[in-house]
Motif scaffolding. Structure first.
Motif, PDB file in Angstrom:
ATOM      1  N   GLU B  81      -7.579  44.378 103.594  1.00 17.01           N
ATOM      2  CA  GLU B  81      -7.189  44.183 102.187  1.00 17.01           C
ATOM      3  C   GLU B  81      -8.377  44.398 101.257  1.00 17.01           C
ATOM      4  N   THR B  82      -9.547  43.914 101.688  1.00 13.98           N
ATOM      5  CA  THR B  82     -10.752  44.088 100.868  1.00 13.98           C
ATOM      6  C   THR B  82     -11.107  45.565 100.749  1.00 13.98           C
ATOM      7  N   LEU B  83     -11.036  46.271 101.883  1.00 17.34           N
ATOM      8  CA  LEU B  83     -11.349  47.707 101.844  1.00 17.34           C
ATOM      9  C   LEU B  83     -10.366  48.439 100.934  1.00 17.34           C
ATOM     10  N   ASN B  84      -9.078  48.079 101.052  1.00 20.98           N
ATOM     11  CA  ASN B  84      -8.068  48.706 100.179  1.00 20.98           C
ATOM     12  C   ASN B  84      -8.398  48.458  98.711  1.00 20.98           C
ATOM     13  N   PHE B  85      -8.798  47.231  98.419  1.00 29.44           N
ATOM     14  CA  PHE B  85      -9.117  46.872  97.036  1.00 29.44           C
ATOM     15  C   PHE B  85     -10.313  47.690  96.541  1.00 29.44           C
ATOM     16  N   ILE B  86     -11.340  47.800  97.385  1.00 32.05           N
ATOM     17  CA  ILE B  86     -12.534  48.562  96.991  1.00 32.05           C
ATOM     18  C   ILE B  86     -12.174  50.024  96.736  1.00 32.05           C
ATOM     19  N   GLN B  87     -11.352  50.569  97.640  1.00 32.38           N
ATOM     20  CA  GLN B  87     -10.954  51.974  97.475  1.00 32.38           C
ATOM     21  C   GLN B  87     -10.171  52.182  96.176  1.00 32.38           C
ATOM     22  N   LYS B  88      -9.238  51.247  95.914  1.00 32.59           N
ATOM     23  CA  LYS B  88      -8.462  51.343  94.665  1.00 32.59           C
ATOM     24  C   LYS B  88      -9.384  51.269  93.454  1.00 32.59           C
ATOM     25  N   GLN B  89     -10.340  50.356  93.532  1.00 31.16           N
ATOM     26  CA  GLN B  89     -11.288  50.173  92.430  1.00 31.16           C
ATOM     27  C   GLN B  89     -12.106  51.448  92.213  1.00 31.16           C
ATOM     28  N   GLU B  90     -12.521  52.064  93.314  1.00 31.96           N
ATOM     29  CA  GLU B  90     -13.313  53.287  93.202  1.00 31.96           C
ATOM     30  C   GLU B  90     -12.507  54.421  92.585  1.00 31.96           C
ATOM     31  N   LYS B  91     -11.228  54.498  92.996  1.00 28.04           N
ATOM     32  CA  LYS B  91     -10.341  55.520  92.421  1.00 28.04           C
ATOM     33  C   LYS B  91     -10.216  55.298  90.926  1.00 28.04           C
ATOM     34  N   GLN B  92     -10.004  54.036  90.576  1.00 23.86           N
ATOM     35  CA  GLN B  92      -9.855  53.672  89.163  1.00 23.86           C
ATOM     36  C   GLN B  92     -11.110  54.031  88.385  1.00 23.86           C
ATOM     37  N   LYS B  93     -12.256  53.776  89.027  1.00 24.12           N
ATOM     38  CA  LYS B  93     -13.551  54.083  88.405  1.00 24.12           C
ATOM     39  C   LYS B  93     -13.654  55.572  88.123  1.00 24.12           C
ATOM     40  N   ASN B  94     -13.218  56.382  89.113  1.00 22.09           N
ATOM     41  CA  ASN B  94     -13.287  57.831  88.951  1.00 22.09           C
ATOM     42  C   ASN B  94     -12.402  58.288  87.804  1.00 22.09           C
ATOM     43  N   ILE B  95     -11.267  57.625  87.663  1.00 19.02           N
ATOM     44  CA  ILE B  95     -10.351  58.008  86.582  1.00 19.02           C
ATOM     45  C   ILE B  95     -10.949  57.629  85.231  1.00 19.02           C
ATOM     46  N   ASN B  96     -11.417  56.392  85.153  1.00 18.50           N
ATOM     47  CA  ASN B  96     -11.918  55.893  83.861  1.00 18.50           C
ATOM     48  C   ASN B  96     -13.250  56.514  83.444  1.00 18.50           C
TER      49      ASN B  96
END
Lengths: 150, 180
Positions: B81-96
């Motif tokens: 779950e933590t890894l999934n969260f980090i990956q989602k956060q990184e994707k979001q970072k790339n978008i923003n």
């Protein structure tokens, strides 16, 4: 024995990290991380249980909805088949018409319109009928003659 | 006090699942939360992820076959779950994209933790620059004092791999601290 081995290897690993990163720094860093109060964990626990309750209720309602949906579709199927099977055959209103009421013109038109009947050779039909009639009268006459001679 | 296995059996067998689940939750709640928090370094995110972990445990516990210890299974869920969260956060970072996001992160760290010294900040940065697996292995070994067998099962690697990850993590942090 195993525990001792485990303990020494853990202590070695910890010592290595502390030698490089500094024990005090690591302890301080951990103190900052592990800083939540008991009330936070109680609130978190309540939140988790609340979310689970919500989920449970949602699943139960979906299950009930599913049952209702199955019952409704079964009823629909039964009702449609019942309607289709018992569909009343259309009653064609027929009026009884007496032959006397039909004009000869109408009969003639009907006969002309109907190919099968129109194609009938009426004269030969009549001849045949006459021959049968004659034969029957002849046989009755001969019977009468023989009776009288007796 | 009942052990984890008994509570899992009770959960799987009874219709009233909340009792055994609450006991498991109370027993492991803090460890799950801190395991996640050490990785994410943020209270709110760690709270969200930890709650998500327990929801997942509730959903999947009926299918748990007890081929490993409950705690190993639980920490593996927390890890994923933590890894999934980090990956989602990184994707979001790339978008923003960078600038606004960088400011936000700086504020977040600032408000979340009071830094006592420059070394602390450097250490935090050193931990942060580690690859997720190495960071996780380091945390589980150093702070949770887990053995390598368990760490390997949680992170889906071999015992040798876990050991290597721990030592690489320390080496990378040392190099980082030397540079900064």
């Amino acid at each position: 024995m195993e525990n001792k081995e485990f303990d020494t290897s853990l202590l070695k690993d910890k010592a290595l990290a502390e030698a490089i990163l500094g024990k005090e720094n690591l302890v301080q860093w951990e103190t900052q991380q592990v800083s939540e109060t008991d009330s936070f964990f109680l609130a978190q626990q309540a939140n988790i249980l609340k979310r689970i309750q919500k989920k449970k209720a949602h699943i139960i309602s979906l299950r009930n909805l599913g049952k209702i949906a199955i019952a409704a579709s079964l009823l629909t199927i039964i009702a449609t088949t019942y309607i289709l099977v018992n569909k009343p055959t259309p009653v064609v209103a027929t009026e009884l018409v007496k032959i006397e009421e039909i004009s000869s013109d109408e009969i003639e038109n009907y006969v002309n319109a109907n190919e099968l009947i129109a194609a009938t050779d009426w004269s030969s039909e009549l001849n045949e009928e006459a021959a049968i009639y004659e034969a029957s009268t002849m046989s009755s006459n001969t019977k009468n003659d023989s009776n009288t001679t007796d | 006090m009942q052990d984890d296995q008994t509570l899992v059996i009770a959960f799987q067998a009874s219709s009233d699942k909340e009792g055994p689940f609450t006991q498991l939750l109370q027993r492991h709640q803090q460890q799950v939360y801190y395991q996640v928090k050490r990785m994410l370094n943020n209270h709110m995110d760690a709270d969200d992820v930890a709650q998500q972990v327990w929801i997942k445990v509730w959903n999947k516990l009926d299918g748990f076959k007890m081929e490993s210890e409950f705690s190993t299974w639980l920490y593996r869920i927390a890890y994923n779950e933590t890894l999934n969260f980090i990956q989602k956060q990184e994707k979001q970072k790339n978008i923003n994209q960078s600038e606004t996001d960088f400011d936000f992160e700086d504020k977040r760290i600032g408000s979340d933790q009071l830094k006592s010294s420059q070394i602390q900040i450097a250490l935090e940065q050193a931990v942060k620059q580690l690859p997720e697996k190495q960071r996780f292995v380091f945390m589980l070994r150093y702070f949770d004092a887990l053995n390598y067998e368990k760490i390997a099962a949680i992170t889906g690697t071999t015992v040798g791999g876990a050991k290597a990850n721990y030592h690489q993590a320390i080496k990378k942090m040392e190099e980082f601290l030397k540079q900064h």
